[in-house]
Design an enzyme around this catalytic site. Structure first.
Site, PDB file in Angstrom:
ATOM      1  NE  ARG A  87      -6.605  -1.421  -5.118  1.00 19.29           N
ATOM      2  CZ  ARG A  87      -6.559  -0.412  -4.251  1.00 19.29           C
ATOM      3  NH1 ARG A  87      -7.685   0.182  -3.882  1.00 19.29           N
ATOM      4  NH2 ARG A  87      -5.415   0.008  -3.752  1.00 19.29           N
ATOM      5  CB  CYS A  88     -14.251  -2.433  -3.188  1.00 16.21           C
ATOM      6  SG  CYS A  88     -14.176  -1.189  -4.482  1.00 16.21           S
ATOM      7  CG  MET A  89     -15.880  -6.786  -1.773  1.00 21.61           C
ATOM      8  SD  MET A  89     -16.925  -8.193  -2.200  1.00 21.61           S
ATOM      9  CE  MET A  89     -15.964  -8.969  -3.510  1.00 21.61           C
TER      10      MET A  89
END
Length: 408
Positions: free
Chosen positions: A397-399
């Site tokens: 999700r962060c990426m």
């Protein structure tokens, strides 16, 4: 015209996503300066790129259009006057010590032939070793310093979730927690102002990168077309959530309520999405330490246009049942019931999943206890390797920054 931003859930079928392929900025990490650049270790770039390419390929195989931050930024500055304005803004925000050094770097940037190469150089940072010997009239430039960079690298850029957030049809261009990451949002400014894909779409701007209080995309989750979840965390101020709520309600983009979760300011809980992500209509991955009573602030707009804030203390399960208006939710623990596995796999972003459709997510393969628990709960998993990518402390999700999801 199709709206270029449409994100009214965390789980609707993903159609278009923004990534950044790790570049030379990772090779400009040095052990003595890791803390300042928010890293705990130095990823090996060739392997990190292989892992990231596999992530992008998986998304494409699932029918997702993948666009890259570096490509959009280069295309956004195609006009000469826009390119000049970008370089000027970049230099003003680069914290360069000395006017002679600034002039030298500007000449270097102006001389770069292609816009894509220019963007890559600005992301990678500029080591002093790349500059010819200073012939300066500035005392600041002439005084020697052991610090190796004229302009710092931006190694966190492959976590595209944080510098801005897509909320409904709008964009929150964020004021980042760390000074070292604040320059990252300059690319979003130019993309949404000048790129042909976005510039004529009247995209609602929900937060300003120059605002006085900080907020990051890892603390901004779209739970439904009516409901946002925001983290009050190490990286996001409570005042920022109030400002965001005011802008959302004023611009009428559709959300009726924001839930502000107080998750504290520990490094391991840096963002809400490191301890809590949505997997399906009624399934969520969580870190066990947020299972007890939480303090949550419900923010909504009254009929006369005022903002109403209600404080609640209850379990995460009860809060989600209430505000998502479903009978029961299933909370799946990172690490299962093993506290040692929970601590280890949360550190390796076992709770940070990217949903590409309801009940189907992308996860790191290095979190076997959590992944088994997800599969046993009926979630479809797509695995990517993360031995190098995870060193920056971020998961799938962060990426990724969704630009378009199907409505559900």
């Amino acid at each position: 015209m199709t709206q270029p931003i449409n994100v009214f859930s965390e789980i609707g079928k993903l159609k278009t996503v923004l990534l950044h392929r790790p570049g030379k900025e990772l090779e400009n990490l040095m052990p003595d300066y890791l803390d300042d650049l928010l890293f705990d270790d130095i990823p090996y770039l060739p392997q990190a790129q292989k892992e990231h390419d596999a992530f992008a390929d998986l998304l494409r195989k699932k029918g997702v259009e993948v666009v890259y931050l570096e490509d959009l930024a280069a295309e956004a500055i195609s006009e000469p006057d826009v390119r000049s304005s970008f370089i000027k803004d970049y230099l003003e925000e680069a914290n360069i010590k000395g006017t002679g050094l600034t002039r030298m770097i500007q000449a270097k940037l102006d001389a770069i032939r292609t816009n894509r190469e220019l963007i890559d150089v600005t992301m990678a940072g500029i080591p002093k070793s790349d500059l010819e010997e200073l012939k300066s009239k500035s005392l600041t430039d002439m005084i020697e310093s052991d610090y190796p960079f004229a302009i710092d690298p931006m190694p966190n850029l492959y976590f595209t979730r944080d510098p801005f957030a897509t909320l409904g049809t709008g964009v929150s261009i964020n004021k980042m927690y760390s000074v070292t990451r604040r320059r990252e949002t300059l690319y979003a400014k130019y993309i949404f102002t000048y790129h042909p894909r976005f510039k004529d779409s009247n995209i609602p701007m929900l937060y300003d990168r120059h605002d006085s209080t900080r907020i990051e995309g890892g603390d901004e989750l779209v739970l439904s077309k009516d409901l946002l979840a925001l983290g009050m965390s190490q990286r996001t101020d409570v005042a920022s959530i109030e400002k965001l709520a005011k802008n959302i309600f004023e611009q009428k983009i559709g959300f009726k309520r924001l839930l502000a979760f107080d998750i504290g300011s520990k490094r391991k809980f840096m963002h809400l999405d490191t301890v809590f992500t949505m997997l399906d209509y009624d399934k969520f991955s969580i870190h066990p330490e947020i299972e007890g009573d939480l303090t949550v602030y419900s923010i909504s707009e009254t009929v006369d246009g005022k903002i109403e804030i209600i404080k609640e203390c209850d379990s995460l399960e009860a809060i989600l049942n209430k505000y998502l208006e479903i009978d029961t939710v299933k909370l799946i623990r990172c690490g299962g019931n093993d506290p040692m596995a929970a601590a280890r796999e949360q550190w390796n972003d076992g709770s940070n999943t990217l949903a590409i459709a309801p009940g189907e997510v992308i996860v790191y393969d290095r979190n076997p206890v959590t992944n088994k628990a997800l599969e046993e709960a009926g979630v479809t998993l797509n695995y990517i390797a993360g031995s190098e990518l995870v060193r920056g402390r971020g998961g799938p999700r962060c990426m990724s920054m969704p630009l378009v999801r199907e409505d559900i």
